[in-house]
Design a protein around this motif. Structure first.
Motif, mmCIF file in Angstrom:
data_model
loop_
_atom_site.group_PDB
_atom_site.id
_atom_site.type_symbol
_atom_site.label_atom_id
_atom_site.label_comp_id
_atom_site.label_asym_id
_atom_site.label_seq_id
_atom_site.Cartn_x
_atom_site.Cartn_y
_atom_site.Cartn_z
ATOM 1 N N GLY A 1 58.762 5.081 -20.328
ATOM 2 C CA GLY A 1 59.793 5.894 -20.950
ATOM 3 C C GLY A 1 59.505 7.375 -20.814
ATOM 4 O O GLY A 1 60.394 8.178 -20.489
ATOM 5 N N PHE A 2 58.277 7.767 -21.063
ATOM 6 C CA PHE A 2 57.891 9.178 -20.947
ATOM 7 C C PHE A 2 58.143 9.688 -19.536
ATOM 8 O O PHE A 2 58.735 10.761 -19.336
ATOM 9 N N ARG A 3 57.707 8.933 -18.559
ATOM 10 C CA ARG A 3 57.824 9.379 -17.171
ATOM 11 C C ARG A 3 59.286 9.524 -16.736
ATOM 12 O O ARG A 3 59.687 10.558 -16.181
ATOM 13 N N LEU A 4 60.091 8.501 -16.978
ATOM 14 C CA LEU A 4 61.480 8.545 -16.533
ATOM 15 C C LEU A 4 62.284 9.603 -17.289
ATOM 16 O O LEU A 4 63.103 10.301 -16.697
ATOM 17 N N TYR B 1 49.068 5.940 -15.331
ATOM 18 C CA TYR B 1 48.686 6.871 -14.267
ATOM 19 C C TYR B 1 49.911 7.574 -13.693
ATOM 20 O O TYR B 1 49.899 8.792 -13.458
ATOM 21 N N ARG B 2 50.979 6.827 -13.475
ATOM 22 C CA ARG B 2 52.208 7.437 -12.951
ATOM 23 C C ARG B 2 52.798 8.431 -13.944
ATOM 24 O O ARG B 2 53.330 9.475 -13.545
ATOM 25 N N ALA B 3 52.704 8.119 -15.221
ATOM 26 C CA ALA B 3 53.224 9.037 -16.239
ATOM 27 C C ALA B 3 52.439 10.341 -16.265
ATOM 28 O O ALA B 3 53.011 11.426 -16.433
ATOM 29 N N CYS B 4 51.136 10.235 -16.091
ATOM 30 C CA CYS B 4 50.286 11.429 -16.149
ATOM 31 C C CYS B 4 50.532 12.374 -14.982
ATOM 32 O O CYS B 4 50.172 13.559 -15.054
#
Length: 750
Positions: free
Chosen positions: A364-367, A407-410
């Motif tokens: 959710g954070f990433r998108l 990892y993708r979110a970071c």
């Protein structure tokens, strides 16, 4: 030489406002600069094949394509219809949960409360006598589903033949539970739930022929796990323990009922809720189950609703498959829905449960951040303990896909977000260690190629990953409807893992490849017509210039921007090569090509002046450290002028300082990564320079993604696209770039 270039009359070429329609896009029967295009139609065995014959000086290049014009719009419409009908989640039915519901007695009698659940059990027994996922055999899944269904039938003393078939399957497959690889795909709560089912079977007098050697480890794990659980933890808060409530002992039901969700369920789990209903007769639990059984015609999923999970993962799949541009309004609706539930407490798969996990929160954070929503990484802080990050508190083994999501979110961190920096270090090391140990199975998902997904993430960080490269790789990694999810049983997510998504993505990418080959053909002929090879421009450099542009700006309706980028890069290479190699007498023809290029791209005198000034700045700084940075700005301005947005900048309520700051960041990052590459340093081993670039990349991400500068979104992303293309070239070896070019542009998608 620089003096002669600077004094060449290229300050005010005449702008051609009609030029956008004729940006060297191949047209049928169009003759330009000595090359001819012919189109012929021929029959193929199973599909109509259109052959585009490019003929240049007697040399033919044939590009064939399957005629998918009829199929593609239908697939897009089908996907759009699915997205517009998203509700609480399209999920498969769990025989295990259905069995628990089937056991429930009427509150005022001894007959089944949900007879339709018994009918579902009878109608869905597999040919080998088991219940469970028919297409993917996992012995734990088949055993737990089958034993639960046999218990449900035995509870009512009905359908003895079906009971015996189920028991035969169980007896014949006990030995499989000794498989040491089962731990890689252990069902959630299996070590607690399965022993409970065995106890129920014994109480009912079922002869399951328990093999004490096969079950010893299962019971040992149950005792070990229960011993680690403080008794009050189960009763005081919403924890993952409630997912396995039906396997728990010494339950204080008065306290448990206080943890019901607003919809009346126990953590949205039908099995746990059915067990609570049997023990308490609670009406809210009954109402929840009644709604589930009516919706699924007697069946029950392993959890429901699953709305946030479906909204998030569907958007992620569409983006990674490269077809999100067809569904911009639907994606916006999905993310608006998710954003309504976003808080610093994080997200869970369903909006009805006051609980969160790192997987849904990270996704959710990433998108949300990538799509311009203001979200704080504080939501991830709660999942950190002693320098490590977890999905659920007290979990016995960590999930690979959760670390992957984290990892993708970071990767989309802004400056000063130290929590994300710690999370990135942890998740990167975790993924790296798992890859090195060849341990790439996950406890929540069985996808087609998780090792490929993890490998791409580790090898190609977000700041170096170009959209079309990621899509090409993901087309080989995405399993469509074959991907299986793991909870208390195996289950399927029908919208997230959908063959129509895969078919549409493959058709779209194949169309993109055909477009690339035609456009590349045109730009090669243009380069040849301008004699750019004599200035050091090789066919390979033309190919790479176009590849970087097409991998970043790939939409069919943005050909002018893509070709403007590619032609500008080719001309810059020609000038650079000429500066490095010779003071040849043909300099005027090169400058004439540059003069024509500026005239061709410009809409009006203002855009012509701006682009001309950009070229002058780049030429002046060619021998300085600012050369590559100004080359990046040259590409940005070419793209913006080709798009027609540059002429609109004065009409925007534009913060010129913020625009200048974007230019500064772009120039600085590109200059540093190019200098680092020229010095032979990798992006991982550049020390202070790497840290400076990382900090500036975070600042660039903030400026582009936050969207509070008054600069329109496409323009902001142009800066990001150009920077990422420079980072990509510096990050990858020439062999890797060649491999990507081959895959993205020339290798058919199978």
């Amino acid at each position: 030489m620089q003096t002669s270039l600077l004094h060449f009359p290229l300050l005010r070429p005449t702008a051609k406002q009609w030029r956008q329609k004729f940006m060297y896009q191949p047209q049928v029967g169009d003759r330009r600069h000595g090359w001819i295009m012919k189109v012929s139609n021929e029959e193929a065995h199973e599909a109509s094949i259109k052959q585009v014959v490019l003929e240049v000086d007697g040399t033919k290049d044939v590009i064939s394509q399957k005629d998918e014009k009829k199929k593609m719009p239908q697939m897009i419409n089908d996907i759009r219809s699915m997205m517009r009908s998203i509700g609480d989640g399209e999920i498969s039915i769990s025989a295990y949960d259905t069995a628990w519901v089937a056991i429930v007695k009427k509150m005022d009698g001894d007959s089944p409360q949900f007879p339709s659940s018994i009918r579902w059990i009878i109608q869905n027994q597999l040919s080998d006598g088991s219940w469970g996922d028919e297409a993917f055999f996992l012995v734990q899944d088949r055993m737990i589903n089958t034993l639960a269904c046999v218990i449900a039938l035995k509870s009512w003393n009905i359908h003895e033949d079906e009971q015996e078939k189920g028991l035969s399957f169980i007896r014949e497959n006990w030995w499989r539970l000794e498989d040491e690889e089962l731990d890689d795909w252990m069902l959630g709560g299996f070590e607690i739930i399965f022993p409970r089912l065995l106890e129920m079977a014994v109480d009912l007098g079922l002869d399951v022929h328990c093999d004490e050697y096969a079950l010893r480890d299962v019971f040992a794990k149950r005792d070990q796990k229960l011993a680690r659980i403080p008794k009050d933890l189960l009763h005081n808060a919403h924890t993952s323990l409630l997912f396995s409530l039906e396997g728990m002992q010494d339950v204080d039901w008065k306290r448990i009922l206080k943890l019901r969700c607003p919809d009346g369920s126990i953590m949205s789990c039908p099995a746990s809720t059915a067990y609570a209903l049997m023990q308490t007769g609670d009406n809210k639990c009954l109402e929840f189950l009644d709604g589930i059984i009516k919706k699924f015609n007697g069946g029950a999923p392993t959890f429901y609703p699953i709305d946030l999970f479906e909204h998030l993962w569907l958007v992620d799949r569409l983006v990674r498959l490269g077809i999100s541009t067809y569904f911009t309004s639907e994606i916006k609706e999905c993310l608006e829905y998710v954003y309504r539930y976003w808080s610093d407490k994080g997200l869970f798969c369903t909006s009805d449960v006051p609980f969160s996990d790192i997987d849904d929160t990270a996704m959710g954070f990433r998108l949300l951040r990538l799509h311009g929503y203001h979200v704080s990484p504080r939501a991830l802080k709660q999942f950190e303990m002693d320098g490590e990050f977890f999905c659920f508190a007290r979990e016995s083994n960590k999930s690979l896909t959760c670390a992957y999501s984290l990892y993708r979110a970071c990767q989309v961190a802004f400056p000063g977000e130290d929590d994300l920096q710690r999370a990135e270090i942890f998740s990167h090391q975790f993924l790296h260690d798992r890859r090195d140990s060849h341990n790439l199975k996950d406890k929540w998902l069985i996808p087609k190629d998780l090792s490929g997904e993890v490998g791409y993430a580790l090898d190609m960080p977000w700041k170096a990953s170009l959209p079309r490269i990621e899509t090409r790789m993901y087309l080989e990694q995405y399993g469509g409807s074959n991907d299986v999810w793991i909870a208390k049983v195996l289950y399927r997510m029908y919208l997230i893992n959908n063959d129509i998504l895969l078919q549409a993505a493959k058709a779209d990418f194949s169309s993109f490849q055909r477009m690339c080959r035609l456009e590349l053909h045109g730009i090669k002929k243009w380069s040849k017509w301008k004699n750019l090879e004599m200035y050091g421009v090789s066919p390979k450099s033309v190919l790479q210039a176009y590849f970087l542009a097409a991998s970043s700006i790939f939409e069919p309706n943005r050909a002018t921007e893509r070709l403007g980028w590619a032609r500008t890069a080719v001309l810059a290479e020609a000038v650079s090569s000429h500066f490095r190699r010779t003071k040849g007498s043909t300099e005027s023809s090169l400058l004439h090509a540059l003069h024509e290029h500026i005239s061709f791209l410009s809409f009006d005198d203002a855009s012509s002046d701006n682009l001309c000034e950009s070229w002058k700045q780049w030429i002046v700084t060619w021998t300085s450290r600012d050369c590559q940075g100004n080359a990046a700005l040259l590409l940005v301005r070419a793209v913006e002028i080709c798009s027609g947005r540059h002429g609109c900048l004065t009409d925007q309520k534009l913060d010129l300082y913020k625009y200048s700051w974007l230019e500064h960041l772009t120039s600085s990052i590109c200059r540093k990564v190019c200098a680092r590459a020229q010095d032979g340093q990798s992006t991982e081993n550049a020390g202070d320079s790497n840290r400076q670039v990382d900090l500036q990349m975070k600042e660039l991400a903030r400026c582009v993604l936050k969207g509070d500068s008054g600069i329109n979104e496409p323009t902001r992303h142009t800066f990001l696209h150009v920077v990422k293309s420079f980072y990509y070239v510096a990050h990858c070896s020439p062999e890797t770039v060649d491999s990507h070019i081959s895959k993205v542009m020339f290798e058919d998608v199978i």
